[in-house]
Scaffold this motif. Structure first.
Motif, PDB file in Angstrom:
ATOM      1  N   ALA A 193      51.961  44.385  33.094  1.00 43.77           N
ATOM      2  CA  ALA A 193      51.942  43.086  32.415  1.00 43.77           C
ATOM      3  C   ALA A 193      51.247  42.030  33.271  1.00 43.77           C
ATOM      4  CB  ALA A 193      53.368  42.647  32.081  1.00 43.77           C
ATOM      5  N   ILE A 194      51.444  42.086  34.589  1.00 41.86           N
ATOM      6  CA  ILE A 194      50.756  41.158  35.487  1.00 41.86           C
ATOM      7  C   ILE A 194      49.251  41.362  35.403  1.00 41.86           C
ATOM      8  CG2 ILE A 194      50.354  40.546  37.906  1.00 41.86           C
ATOM      9  CD1 ILE A 194      53.263  41.316  38.468  1.00 41.86           C
ATOM     10  N   SER A 195      48.848  42.638  35.432  1.00 39.80           N
ATOM     11  CA  SER A 195      47.429  42.980  35.488  1.00 39.80           C
ATOM     12  C   SER A 195      46.663  42.496  34.271  1.00 39.80           C
ATOM     13  CB  SER A 195      47.273  44.497  35.625  1.00 39.80           C
ATOM     14  OG  SER A 195      45.914  44.875  35.614  1.00 39.80           O
ATOM     15  N   ASN A 196      47.252  42.591  33.084  1.00 36.39           N
ATOM     16  CA  ASN A 196      46.486  42.234  31.883  1.00 36.39           C
ATOM     17  C   ASN A 196      46.805  40.837  31.347  1.00 36.39           C
ATOM     18  OD1 ASN A 196      48.879  42.539  30.315  1.00 36.39           O
ATOM     19  ND2 ASN A 196      48.471  44.737  30.075  1.00 36.39           N
ATOM     20  N   SER A 197      47.410  39.982  32.177  1.00 39.10           N
ATOM     21  CA  SER A 197      47.764  38.641  31.691  1.00 39.10           C
ATOM     22  C   SER A 197      47.187  37.510  32.530  1.00 39.10           C
ATOM     23  CB  SER A 197      49.295  38.498  31.641  1.00 39.10           C
ATOM     24  OG  SER A 197      49.846  38.532  32.941  1.00 39.10           O
ATOM     25  N   SER A 198      46.303  37.805  33.482  1.00 36.95           N
ATOM     26  CA  SER A 198      45.800  36.751  34.368  1.00 36.95           C
ATOM     27  C   SER A 198      45.010  35.687  33.614  1.00 36.95           C
ATOM     28  CB  SER A 198      44.927  37.361  35.465  1.00 36.95           C
ATOM     29  OG  SER A 198      43.751  37.930  34.914  1.00 36.95           O
ATOM     30  N   TRP A 199      44.495  36.035  32.449  1.00 37.56           N
ATOM     31  CA  TRP A 199      43.679  35.111  31.657  1.00 37.56           C
ATOM     32  C   TRP A 199      44.531  34.104  30.878  1.00 37.56           C
ATOM     33  CZ3 TRP A 199      44.815  35.057  26.509  1.00 37.56           C
ATOM     34  CH2 TRP A 199      45.592  36.129  26.044  1.00 37.56           C
ATOM     35  N   ALA A 200      45.848  34.355  30.762  1.00 41.16           N
ATOM     36  CA  ALA A 200      46.707  33.579  29.864  1.00 41.16           C
ATOM     37  C   ALA A 200      47.543  32.541  30.612  1.00 41.16           C
ATOM     38  CB  ALA A 200      47.627  34.523  29.092  1.00 41.16           C
ATOM     39  N   HIS A 201      48.036  31.549  29.859  1.00 38.45           N
ATOM     40  CA  HIS A 201      48.972  30.587  30.436  1.00 38.45           C
ATOM     41  C   HIS A 201      50.313  31.248  30.736  1.00 38.45           C
ATOM     42  CE1 HIS A 201      46.308  27.664  28.166  1.00 38.45           C
ATOM     43  NE2 HIS A 201      46.325  27.141  29.373  1.00 38.45           N
ATOM     44  N   GLU A 202      50.751  32.134  29.830  1.00 42.96           N
ATOM     45  CA  GLU A 202      52.028  32.815  30.010  1.00 42.96           C
ATOM     46  C   GLU A 202      51.896  34.290  29.643  1.00 42.96           C
ATOM     47  OE1 GLU A 202      55.222  30.905  27.925  1.00 42.96           O
ATOM     48  OE2 GLU A 202      54.969  28.996  28.992  1.00 42.96           O
ATOM     49  N   GLY A 203      52.507  35.149  30.458  1.00 42.97           N
ATOM     50  CA  GLY A 203      52.509  36.578  30.190  1.00 42.97           C
ATOM     51  C   GLY A 203      53.927  37.081  29.998  1.00 42.97           C
ATOM     52  N   TYR A 204      54.094  37.999  29.044  1.00 46.37           N
ATOM     53  CA  TYR A 204      55.429  38.528  28.748  1.00 46.37           C
ATOM     54  C   TYR A 204      55.407  40.051  28.678  1.00 46.37           C
ATOM     55  CZ  TYR A 204      57.687  34.064  27.760  1.00 46.37           C
ATOM     56  OH  TYR A 204      58.242  32.812  27.877  1.00 46.37           O
ATOM     57  N   LEU A 205      56.454  40.645  29.206  1.00 43.46           N
ATOM     58  CA  LEU A 205      56.757  42.057  29.019  1.00 43.46           C
ATOM     59  C   LEU A 205      57.802  42.115  27.915  1.00 43.46           C
ATOM     60  CD1 LEU A 205      56.613  45.045  29.869  1.00 43.46           C
ATOM     61  CD2 LEU A 205      58.283  44.528  31.665  1.00 43.46           C
TER      62      LEU A 205
END
Length: 322
Positions: A193-205
């Motif tokens: 989830a960390i790896s594919n969310s760097s582009w976003a304001h918020e990342g969620y699993l």
């Protein structure tokens, strides 16, 4: 199947030019009706619109469309489903069971994200995205993406002021979905989830099954959350009203524009998502956001339709006769 009903189904499929879930027929038709592309709507409520198609497929009627997948049940015009039988066979193989089950959760997350954050979401089909060599693009693509337009409810003068002198309160979300998570998979899933969310304001699993009574698991999640800020959502398929955010994602001010560009270049779904955001922003400026629907976003089922979807597609219960 009544002719009026069939005509609307065919109009939806012609517009989509791709497989459509039978549970999304109503919302897709509503978009066409609002845009003036069809002259009438289904006479049934949203939660019952799927039933005539389901019954016709069950009875193996001669239909101008074909079933493309079993879970979830999707249909398409024959010219847009040349590999329908192949897709159905593939969906039954054990190697695809886990992926397909996770994708079954997408309508649940679309509903949750819209009711919780007012976010419009979109599924990112990894199989349509560019494949890198030797795992180059591993963990690159999120399962779903989303955006909330907080400013759409601003008074026009305030919105114009913010556009000119501040940053529009647009929030981008990245979602990684899993059927189940235990202690042995916690780190792997979290770092994915960390790896594919760097582009976003918020990342969620987002997970269907988490043993919240497992203190070791919850302590590890909290430590990872403190260090990296990825949030955790627990989906309750038995009672969606009890779905909850276990850990709120930490908001990132600065977006990874290089990653946004890479995703847009490599994933047609992500590119469509960014284009839809621009169009939706223009609709907000024209005071038309409430009347405008974009097929680039995933359909949001109402509560009754969502419960029917869960019963049929996830719990695999036969639908009640209407």
């Amino acid at each position: 199947m009544k002719k009026d009903y069939l005509d609307i189904v065919l109009a939806v499929l012609k517009e989509a030019k791709a497989p459509v879930s039978i549970h999304a027929l109503y919302s897709r038709a509503q978009e066409l009706y609002s845009a003036g592309k069809i002259s009438q709507m289904f006479s049934t409520a949203e939660d019952g619109t799927y039933y005539p198609v389901w019954l016709a497929l069950k009875n193996k009627e001669d239909l101008p469309f074909v079933q493309v997948s079993q879970r979830p049940i999707t249909i398409a015009l024959k010219e847009y489903a040349p590999n329908a039988l192949e897709v159905q066979a593939t969906s039954q193989t054990s190697s695809k069971t886990e992926t397909h089950h996770e994708r079954l959760l997408h309508p649940l997350l679309a509903h949750f994200a819209y009711t919780k954050w007012g976010a419009h979401t979109k599924t990112i089909y990894h199989e349509k995205a560019l494949k890198g060599t030797k795992g180059k693009n591993s963990w690159l693509y999120p399962d779903m993406v989303g955006a909330s337009f907080t400013y759409q409810n601003f008074e026009p003068t305030l919105r114009q002021f913010v556009e000119n002198f501040g940053n529009l309160p647009l929030k981008l979300f990245s979602f990684e979905l899993k059927k189940e998570m235990d202690l042995s998979h916690c780190r792997e899933y979290y770092f994915q989830a960390i790896s594919n969310s760097s582009w976003a304001h918020e990342g969620y699993l987002v997970v269907e099954k988490i043993n919240t009574a497992d203190n070791n698991l919850m302590d590890l999640l909290k430590r990872l959350h403190t260090s990296f800020g990825i949030g955790v959502v627990l989906l309750n398929v038995q009672d969606m009203q009890k779905s909850q955010v276990l850990l709120n994602a930490k908001f990132k001010e600065n977006l990874d524009h290089a990653m946004l560009g890479e995703l847009s270049q490599n994933s047609p779904d992500f590119k469509d998502f960014l284009n839809a955001l621009t169009l939706y922003h223009e609709a907000i400026k024209a005071h038309m956001s409430e009347q405008t629907n974009f097929q680039a976003f995933d359909s949001v089922l109402d509560k009754a339709a969502l419960q029917n979807y869960i019963s049929m597609e996830i719990l695999q219960q036969a639908p009640k006769e209407l």
